[in-house]
Design a protein around this motif. Sequence first.
Motif, PDB file in Angstrom:
ATOM      1  N   GLN A 174      22.037  29.241 -46.599  1.00 55.91           N
ATOM      2  CA  GLN A 174      23.269  30.233 -46.814  1.00 55.91           C
ATOM      3  C   GLN A 174      23.432  31.232 -45.787  1.00 55.91           C
ATOM      4  O   GLN A 174      24.536  31.319 -45.342  1.00 55.91           O
ATOM      5  CB  GLN A 174      22.977  30.992 -48.274  1.00 55.91           C
ATOM      6  CG  GLN A 174      23.230  30.187 -49.436  1.00 55.91           C
ATOM      7  CD  GLN A 174      22.960  30.711 -50.706  1.00 55.91           C
ATOM      8  OE1 GLN A 174      22.343  31.891 -50.869  1.00 55.91           O
ATOM      9  NE2 GLN A 174      23.477  30.277 -51.732  1.00 55.91           N
ATOM     10  N   SER A 175      22.313  31.858 -45.075  1.00 55.72           N
ATOM     11  CA  SER A 175      22.457  32.621 -44.063  1.00 55.72           C
ATOM     12  C   SER A 175      23.044  31.920 -42.871  1.00 55.72           C
ATOM     13  O   SER A 175      23.752  32.511 -42.240  1.00 55.72           O
ATOM     14  CB  SER A 175      21.041  33.141 -43.761  1.00 55.72           C
ATOM     15  OG  SER A 175      20.986  34.138 -42.763  1.00 55.72           O
ATOM     16  N   ALA A 176      22.536  30.721 -42.620  1.00 56.50           N
ATOM     17  CA  ALA A 176      22.976  29.965 -41.642  1.00 56.50           C
ATOM     18  C   ALA A 176      24.474  29.720 -41.773  1.00 56.50           C
ATOM     19  O   ALA A 176      25.432  29.758 -40.696  1.00 56.50           O
ATOM     20  CB  ALA A 176      22.110  28.836 -41.137  1.00 56.50           C
ATOM     21  N   ASP A 177      24.879  29.240 -42.927  1.00 57.51           N
ATOM     22  CA  ASP A 177      26.178  28.968 -43.229  1.00 57.51           C
ATOM     23  C   ASP A 177      27.230  30.217 -43.013  1.00 57.51           C
ATOM     24  O   ASP A 177      28.338  30.062 -42.715  1.00 57.51           O
ATOM     25  CB  ASP A 177      26.319  28.357 -44.436  1.00 57.51           C
ATOM     26  CG  ASP A 177      25.819  27.016 -44.678  1.00 57.51           C
ATOM     27  OD1 ASP A 177      25.775  26.259 -43.488  1.00 57.51           O
ATOM     28  OD2 ASP A 177      25.737  26.336 -45.651  1.00 57.51           O
ATOM     29  N   SER A 178      26.563  31.275 -43.551  1.00 57.05           N
ATOM     30  CA  SER A 178      27.607  32.593 -43.153  1.00 57.05           C
ATOM     31  C   SER A 178      27.812  32.805 -42.067  1.00 57.05           C
ATOM     32  O   SER A 178      28.648  34.072 -41.803  1.00 57.05           O
ATOM     33  CB  SER A 178      26.737  33.726 -44.227  1.00 57.05           C
ATOM     34  OG  SER A 178      25.703  34.190 -43.403  1.00 57.05           O
ATOM     35  N   LEU A 179      27.306  32.190 -40.991  1.00 62.50           N
ATOM     36  CA  LEU A 179      27.815  32.550 -39.530  1.00 62.50           C
ATOM     37  C   LEU A 179      29.105  31.995 -39.324  1.00 62.50           C
ATOM     38  O   LEU A 179      29.878  32.659 -38.449  1.00 62.50           O
ATOM     39  CB  LEU A 179      26.793  31.905 -38.630  1.00 62.50           C
ATOM     40  CG  LEU A 179      25.095  32.327 -38.580  1.00 62.50           C
ATOM     41  CD1 LEU A 179      24.469  31.220 -37.681  1.00 62.50           C
ATOM     42  CD2 LEU A 179      25.379  33.651 -37.906  1.00 62.50           C
ATOM     43  N   TYR A 180      29.770  31.149 -40.039  1.00 62.90           N
ATOM     44  CA  TYR A 180      30.913  30.406 -39.830  1.00 62.90           C
ATOM     45  C   TYR A 180      31.534  30.572 -41.096  1.00 62.90           C
ATOM     46  O   TYR A 180      30.940  30.352 -41.975  1.00 62.90           O
ATOM     47  CB  TYR A 180      30.556  28.935 -39.298  1.00 62.90           C
ATOM     48  CG  TYR A 180      29.772  28.734 -37.983  1.00 62.90           C
ATOM     49  CD1 TYR A 180      30.279  29.268 -36.757  1.00 62.90           C
ATOM     50  CD2 TYR A 180      28.461  28.690 -38.244  1.00 62.90           C
ATOM     51  CE1 TYR A 180      29.566  29.363 -35.765  1.00 62.90           C
ATOM     52  CE2 TYR A 180      27.636  28.597 -36.938  1.00 62.90           C
ATOM     53  CZ  TYR A 180      28.137  29.045 -35.687  1.00 62.90           C
ATOM     54  OH  TYR A 180      27.312  28.940 -34.688  1.00 62.90           O
ATOM     55  N   THR A 181      32.766  30.693 -40.966  1.00 59.03           N
ATOM     56  CA  THR A 181      33.744  30.628 -42.087  1.00 59.03           C
ATOM     57  C   THR A 181      34.693  29.347 -41.779  1.00 59.03           C
ATOM     58  O   THR A 181      34.839  28.843 -40.485  1.00 59.03           O
ATOM     59  CB  THR A 181      34.555  31.782 -42.369  1.00 59.03           C
ATOM     60  OG1 THR A 181      35.260  32.273 -41.078  1.00 59.03           O
ATOM     61  CG2 THR A 181      33.656  32.987 -42.811  1.00 59.03           C
ATOM     62  N   PHE A 182      35.773  28.940 -42.826  1.00 57.00           N
ATOM     63  CA  PHE A 182      36.521  27.649 -42.513  1.00 57.00           C
ATOM     64  C   PHE A 182      38.101  28.042 -42.893  1.00 57.00           C
ATOM     65  O   PHE A 182      38.167  29.042 -43.832  1.00 57.00           O
ATOM     66  CB  PHE A 182      36.000  26.575 -42.998  1.00 57.00           C
ATOM     67  CG  PHE A 182      34.481  25.954 -42.678  1.00 57.00           C
ATOM     68  CD1 PHE A 182      34.479  25.235 -41.513  1.00 57.00           C
ATOM     69  CD2 PHE A 182      33.393  26.613 -43.034  1.00 57.00           C
ATOM     70  CE1 PHE A 182      33.465  24.869 -40.985  1.00 57.00           C
ATOM     71  CE2 PHE A 182      32.204  26.401 -42.449  1.00 57.00           C
ATOM     72  CZ  PHE A 182      32.221  25.427 -41.380  1.00 57.00           C
ATOM     73  N   LYS A 183      39.001  27.536 -42.211  1.00 58.80           N
ATOM     74  CA  LYS A 183      40.385  27.607 -42.689  1.00 58.80           C
ATOM     75  C   LYS A 183      41.122  26.390 -42.487  1.00 58.80           C
ATOM     76  O   LYS A 183      40.469  25.528 -41.979  1.00 58.80           O
ATOM     77  CB  LYS A 183      41.193  28.857 -41.939  1.00 58.80           C
ATOM     78  CG  LYS A 183      41.310  28.630 -40.423  1.00 58.80           C
ATOM     79  CD  LYS A 183      41.777  29.848 -39.871  1.00 58.80           C
ATOM     80  CE  LYS A 183      42.308  29.643 -38.289  1.00 58.80           C
ATOM     81  NZ  LYS A 183      43.276  28.807 -38.186  1.00 58.80           N
ATOM     82  N   GLU A 184      42.455  26.455 -42.757  1.00 55.46           N
ATOM     83  CA  GLU A 184      43.147  25.470 -42.325  1.00 55.46           C
ATOM     84  C   GLU A 184      43.212  25.454 -40.876  1.00 55.46           C
ATOM     85  O   GLU A 184      43.766  26.305 -40.131  1.00 55.46           O
ATOM     86  CB  GLU A 184      44.688  25.452 -42.943  1.00 55.46           C
ATOM     87  CG  GLU A 184      45.324  24.161 -42.578  1.00 55.46           C
ATOM     88  CD  GLU A 184      45.202  23.002 -43.420  1.00 55.46           C
ATOM     89  OE1 GLU A 184      45.568  21.956 -43.106  1.00 55.46           O
ATOM     90  OE2 GLU A 184      44.586  23.198 -44.598  1.00 55.46           O
ATOM     91  N   PRO A 185      42.944  23.995 -40.236  1.00 59.61           N
ATOM     92  CA  PRO A 185      43.014  24.038 -38.877  1.00 59.61           C
ATOM     93  C   PRO A 185      44.298  24.190 -38.220  1.00 59.61           C
ATOM     94  O   PRO A 185      45.355  23.842 -38.741  1.00 59.61           O
ATOM     95  CB  PRO A 185      42.382  22.656 -38.500  1.00 59.61           C
ATOM     96  CG  PRO A 185      41.550  22.154 -39.958  1.00 59.61           C
ATOM     97  CD  PRO A 185      42.424  22.730 -40.770  1.00 59.61           C
ATOM     98  N   SER A 186      44.438  24.693 -37.118  1.00 56.47           N
ATOM     99  CA  SER A 186      45.454  24.962 -36.290  1.00 56.47           C
ATOM    100  C   SER A 186      45.737  23.676 -35.409  1.00 56.47           C
ATOM    101  O   SER A 186      44.772  22.671 -35.563  1.00 56.47           O
ATOM    102  CB  SER A 186      45.498  26.194 -35.369  1.00 56.47           C
ATOM    103  OG  SER A 186      44.406  25.907 -34.362  1.00 56.47           O
ATOM    104  N   ARG A 187      46.657  23.576 -34.884  1.00 57.49           N
ATOM    105  CA  ARG A 187      47.064  22.276 -34.272  1.00 57.49           C
ATOM    106  C   ARG A 187      46.184  21.943 -33.170  1.00 57.49           C
ATOM    107  O   ARG A 187      45.633  20.723 -33.007  1.00 57.49           O
ATOM    108  CB  ARG A 187      48.433  22.396 -33.469  1.00 57.49           C
ATOM    109  CG  ARG A 187      49.095  21.124 -32.889  1.00 57.49           C
ATOM    110  CD  ARG A 187      50.485  21.154 -32.067  1.00 57.49           C
ATOM    111  NE  ARG A 187      50.643  19.864 -31.548  1.00 57.49           N
ATOM    112  CZ  ARG A 187      51.742  19.779 -30.978  1.00 57.49           C
ATOM    113  NH1 ARG A 187      52.689  20.761 -30.665  1.00 57.49           N
ATOM    114  NH2 ARG A 187      52.184  18.721 -30.261  1.00 57.49           N
ATOM    115  N   ASN A 188      45.413  22.915 -32.666  1.00 55.17           N
ATOM    116  CA  ASN A 188      44.503  22.629 -31.292  1.00 55.17           C
ATOM    117  C   ASN A 188      43.148  23.038 -31.818  1.00 55.17           C
ATOM    118  O   ASN A 188      42.093  22.996 -30.950  1.00 55.17           O
ATOM    119  CB  ASN A 188      44.899  23.016 -29.988  1.00 55.17           C
ATOM    120  CG  ASN A 188      46.176  22.539 -29.590  1.00 55.17           C
ATOM    121  OD1 ASN A 188      46.319  21.224 -29.421  1.00 55.17           O
ATOM    122  ND2 ASN A 188      47.169  23.252 -29.687  1.00 55.17           N
ATOM    123  N   GLY A 189      42.883  23.380 -33.190  1.00 55.72           N
ATOM    124  CA  GLY A 189      41.774  24.122 -33.497  1.00 55.72           C
ATOM    125  C   GLY A 189      40.951  23.327 -34.476  1.00 55.72           C
ATOM    126  O   GLY A 189      41.513  22.264 -34.737  1.00 55.72           O
TER     127      GLY A 189
END
Length: 238
Positions: free
Chosen positions: A24-39
Amino acid sequence: MKKFLYNSAFILIIYSYTTICIAQSADSLYTFKEPSRNGTGKVYMGREIAQVMSFDGVAWLERKTRAREENTNLVISKLPIRKYTVVADIGAGSGFYTFRIAPLIPAGKLYAVEIQDDAINYLKDRSKSLKFDHVVVVKGNERSPSLPLRSVDLAIMVDVYHELLYPKEFLKAIRAALKPDGKLLLLEYKLEDAAVNIIPEHKMSVVQVKKELEANGYTLVQLGKFLPLQHFLLFQKK
Protein backbone atom coordinates in the motif's frame (compact mmCIF):
# COMPACT_ATOMS: atom_id res chain seq x y z
CA MET A 1 1.78 -28.57 19.25
CA LYS A 2 -1.18 -26.17 19.62
CA LYS A 3 1.18 -23.49 20.91
CA PHE A 4 3.39 -23.96 17.86
CA LEU A 5 0.39 -23.70 15.53
CA TYR A 6 -0.88 -20.58 17.28
CA ASN A 7 2.57 -18.96 17.08
CA SER A 8 2.91 -19.90 13.41
CA ALA A 9 -0.50 -18.48 12.64
CA PHE A 10 0.35 -15.27 14.52
CA ILE A 11 3.62 -14.91 12.61
CA LEU A 12 1.80 -15.50 9.31
CA ILE A 13 -0.76 -12.81 10.15
CA ILE A 14 1.96 -10.31 11.06
CA TYR A 15 3.91 -11.15 7.88
CA SER A 16 0.82 -10.76 5.71
CA TYR A 17 -0.10 -7.46 7.37
CA THR A 18 3.43 -6.12 6.89
CA THR A 19 3.46 -7.19 3.23
CA ILE A 20 0.12 -5.47 2.62
CA CYS A 21 1.34 -2.27 4.33
CA ILE A 22 4.48 -2.20 2.22
CA ALA A 23 2.46 -2.73 -0.97
CA GLN A 24 0.00 0.00 0.00
CA SER A 25 2.88 2.35 0.81
CA ALA A 26 4.41 1.75 -2.63
CA ASP A 27 1.08 2.17 -4.39
CA SER A 28 0.41 5.44 -2.55
CA LEU A 29 3.36 7.03 -4.37
CA TYR A 30 1.17 7.21 -7.45
CA THR A 31 -2.44 8.13 -8.12
CA PHE A 32 -4.52 7.60 -11.21
CA LYS A 33 -6.98 9.62 -13.28
CA GLU A 34 -8.59 9.62 -16.68
CA PRO A 35 -5.65 9.80 -19.10
CA SER A 36 -5.21 13.00 -21.07
CA ARG A 37 -4.63 12.71 -24.80
CA ASN A 38 -0.85 12.33 -24.44
CA GLY A 39 -0.71 11.13 -20.85
CA THR A 40 -0.81 7.78 -19.08
CA GLY A 41 -3.31 8.73 -16.39
CA LYS A 42 -0.66 7.89 -13.78
CA VAL A 43 0.19 10.85 -11.53
CA TYR A 44 3.35 11.47 -9.50
CA MET A 45 3.57 14.43 -7.13
CA GLY A 46 0.79 16.23 -8.99
CA ARG A 47 2.17 15.59 -12.50
CA GLU A 48 0.67 13.24 -15.06
CA ILE A 49 3.33 10.99 -16.54
CA ALA A 50 3.53 11.31 -20.32
CA GLN A 51 3.22 8.51 -22.83
CA VAL A 52 6.53 7.12 -24.07
CA MET A 53 7.57 8.32 -27.50
CA SER A 54 7.88 5.36 -29.87
CA PHE A 55 11.11 4.81 -31.77
CA ASP A 56 8.98 5.25 -34.88
CA GLY A 57 9.71 8.93 -34.25
CA VAL A 58 13.43 8.47 -34.97
CA ALA A 59 13.24 10.85 -37.93
CA TRP A 60 12.13 13.63 -35.58
CA LEU A 61 14.99 12.86 -33.20
CA GLU A 62 17.48 13.06 -36.06
CA ARG A 63 15.93 16.03 -37.90
CA LYS A 64 18.54 18.27 -39.51
CA THR A 65 17.30 21.38 -37.69
CA ARG A 66 17.48 19.91 -34.17
CA ALA A 67 21.02 20.94 -33.26
CA ARG A 68 20.28 24.54 -34.23
CA GLU A 69 16.83 24.67 -32.65
CA GLU A 70 18.00 23.25 -29.32
CA ASN A 71 21.55 24.64 -29.42
CA THR A 72 23.00 21.18 -28.89
CA ASN A 73 26.61 22.34 -29.23
CA LEU A 74 26.14 24.77 -26.36
CA VAL A 75 24.63 22.03 -24.17
CA ILE A 76 27.59 19.75 -24.79
CA SER A 77 30.07 22.55 -24.08
CA LYS A 78 28.45 22.98 -20.65
CA LEU A 79 28.68 19.31 -19.65
CA PRO A 80 31.03 18.52 -16.74
CA ILE A 81 33.09 16.00 -18.70
CA ARG A 82 36.73 15.25 -19.42
CA LYS A 83 38.40 12.68 -21.63
CA TYR A 84 38.11 9.93 -18.97
CA THR A 85 34.54 10.67 -17.77
CA VAL A 86 31.96 7.87 -17.61
CA VAL A 87 28.64 9.10 -19.01
CA ALA A 88 25.24 7.40 -19.14
CA ASP A 89 22.84 8.67 -21.80
CA ILE A 90 19.56 7.34 -20.41
CA GLY A 91 16.78 7.12 -22.95
CA ALA A 92 19.41 7.56 -25.65
CA GLY A 93 16.95 7.07 -28.50
CA SER A 94 18.84 7.39 -31.79
CA GLY A 95 22.03 8.42 -30.00
CA PHE A 96 21.71 12.07 -30.99
CA TYR A 97 23.69 13.04 -27.87
CA THR A 98 25.51 9.72 -27.44
CA PHE A 99 27.51 10.05 -30.64
CA ARG A 100 28.28 13.72 -30.10
CA ILE A 101 29.61 13.15 -26.58
CA ALA A 102 31.56 9.94 -27.28
CA PRO A 103 34.45 11.63 -29.16
CA LEU A 104 34.98 13.95 -26.17
CA ILE A 105 35.58 11.10 -23.70
CA PRO A 106 38.01 8.80 -25.59
CA ALA A 107 39.49 7.42 -22.36
CA GLY A 108 36.11 7.11 -20.64
CA LYS A 109 32.96 5.16 -21.33
CA LEU A 110 29.48 5.99 -22.54
CA TYR A 111 26.51 3.84 -21.58
CA ALA A 112 23.66 4.29 -24.07
CA VAL A 113 20.56 3.11 -22.21
CA GLU A 114 17.29 2.22 -23.90
CA ILE A 115 14.27 -0.02 -23.29
CA GLN A 116 12.99 -0.27 -26.87
CA ASP A 117 14.54 -3.06 -28.91
CA ASP A 118 14.45 -1.06 -32.16
CA ALA A 119 16.45 1.71 -30.49
CA ILE A 120 18.92 -0.77 -29.01
CA ASN A 121 19.59 -2.36 -32.40
CA TYR A 122 19.96 1.09 -33.98
CA LEU A 123 22.47 2.18 -31.31
CA LYS A 124 24.51 -0.99 -31.63
CA ASP A 125 24.70 -0.74 -35.40
CA ARG A 126 25.68 2.92 -35.32
CA SER A 127 28.30 2.40 -32.59
CA LYS A 128 29.86 -0.32 -34.72
CA SER A 129 29.83 1.76 -37.90
CA LEU A 130 31.43 4.72 -36.09
CA LYS A 131 33.96 2.42 -34.38
CA PHE A 132 33.14 3.72 -30.89
CA ASP A 133 34.34 0.79 -28.81
CA HIS A 134 33.79 2.73 -25.58
CA VAL A 135 30.05 3.10 -26.25
CA VAL A 136 28.20 0.32 -24.41
CA VAL A 137 24.54 -0.20 -25.27
CA VAL A 138 22.46 -1.25 -22.27
CA LYS A 139 18.87 -2.46 -22.11
CA GLY A 140 17.15 -0.93 -19.12
CA ASN A 141 13.63 -1.44 -17.84
CA GLU A 142 10.79 0.71 -16.52
CA ARG A 143 12.26 0.85 -13.01
CA SER A 144 16.01 0.96 -13.63
CA PRO A 145 18.66 1.85 -16.23
CA SER A 146 20.42 -1.43 -15.31
CA LEU A 147 23.81 0.21 -14.82
CA PRO A 148 26.68 -1.04 -12.63
CA LEU A 149 26.77 0.29 -9.08
CA ARG A 150 28.85 3.45 -8.47
CA SER A 151 30.10 3.46 -12.06
CA VAL A 152 28.84 6.72 -13.57
CA ASP A 153 30.21 10.27 -13.31
CA LEU A 154 27.42 11.94 -15.26
CA ALA A 155 23.98 10.64 -16.20
CA ILE A 156 21.91 12.62 -18.69
CA MET A 157 18.26 12.41 -19.66
CA VAL A 158 17.33 14.54 -22.65
CA ASP A 159 13.55 15.06 -22.82
CA VAL A 160 13.11 11.69 -21.11
CA TYR A 161 12.36 12.14 -17.41
CA HIS A 162 8.71 13.15 -17.91
CA GLU A 163 8.07 9.74 -19.57
CA LEU A 164 9.42 7.55 -16.74
CA LEU A 165 6.57 5.31 -15.60
CA TYR A 166 8.23 4.74 -12.21
CA PRO A 167 10.15 7.97 -11.53
CA LYS A 168 10.84 7.32 -7.85
CA GLU A 169 12.21 3.84 -8.42
CA PHE A 170 14.20 4.97 -11.47
CA LEU A 171 15.78 7.91 -9.65
CA LYS A 172 16.80 5.58 -6.82
CA ALA A 173 18.45 3.24 -9.33
CA ILE A 174 20.32 6.14 -10.94
CA ARG A 175 21.58 7.26 -7.53
CA ALA A 176 22.95 3.77 -6.95
CA ALA A 177 24.72 3.88 -10.33
CA LEU A 178 26.31 7.29 -9.72
CA LYS A 179 29.73 7.63 -8.13
CA PRO A 180 29.80 9.51 -4.79
CA ASP A 181 30.27 12.83 -6.58
CA GLY A 182 28.18 11.83 -9.59
CA LYS A 183 25.72 14.20 -11.27
CA LEU A 184 22.45 13.93 -13.15
CA LEU A 185 21.49 16.33 -15.93
CA LEU A 186 17.91 16.77 -17.08
CA LEU A 187 17.01 18.65 -20.23
CA GLU A 188 13.27 19.30 -20.33
CA TYR A 189 11.16 21.50 -22.59
CA LYS A 190 9.97 24.62 -20.76
CA LEU A 191 6.41 24.29 -19.47
CA GLU A 192 6.51 27.94 -18.37
CA ASP A 193 6.98 29.15 -21.94
CA ALA A 194 3.85 28.93 -24.11
CA ALA A 195 5.98 29.75 -27.15
CA VAL A 196 7.71 26.36 -26.86
CA ASN A 197 5.55 24.41 -29.30
CA ILE A 198 5.67 21.01 -27.60
CA ILE A 199 2.80 18.87 -26.27
CA PRO A 200 2.18 19.97 -22.64
CA GLU A 201 2.60 16.47 -21.19
CA HIS A 202 6.11 16.44 -22.65
CA LYS A 203 7.14 19.70 -20.97
CA MET A 204 8.14 20.37 -17.34
CA SER A 205 8.54 23.37 -15.07
CA VAL A 206 11.61 24.05 -12.96
CA VAL A 207 9.43 24.00 -9.83
CA GLN A 208 8.09 20.53 -10.60
CA VAL A 209 11.47 19.06 -11.52
CA LYS A 210 13.04 20.39 -8.33
CA LYS A 211 10.18 19.07 -6.21
CA GLU A 212 10.51 15.57 -7.59
CA LEU A 213 14.30 15.36 -7.66
CA GLU A 214 14.82 16.84 -4.21
CA ALA A 215 12.30 14.37 -2.78
CA ASN A 216 14.50 11.58 -4.15
CA GLY A 217 17.91 12.56 -2.84
CA TYR A 218 19.20 15.08 -5.38
CA THR A 219 20.30 18.71 -5.01
CA LEU A 220 20.13 21.24 -7.84
CA VAL A 221 23.62 22.63 -8.43
CA GLN A 222 23.10 24.44 -11.74
CA LEU A 223 20.06 25.92 -13.45
CA GLY A 224 21.18 26.96 -16.91
CA LYS A 225 19.01 29.58 -18.58
CA PHE A 226 20.95 29.72 -21.82
CA LEU A 227 18.80 27.44 -24.00
CA PRO A 228 15.93 28.64 -26.19
CA LEU A 229 13.57 25.69 -25.63
CA GLN A 230 14.77 23.60 -22.72
CA HIS A 231 15.70 23.83 -19.06
CA PHE A 232 19.27 22.76 -18.24
CA LEU A 233 19.00 21.25 -14.75
CA LEU A 234 22.15 19.75 -13.24
CA PHE A 235 21.71 17.80 -9.99
CA GLN A 236 24.11 16.12 -7.63
CA LYS A 237 23.10 13.25 -5.40
CA LYS A 238 22.96 14.14 -1.72
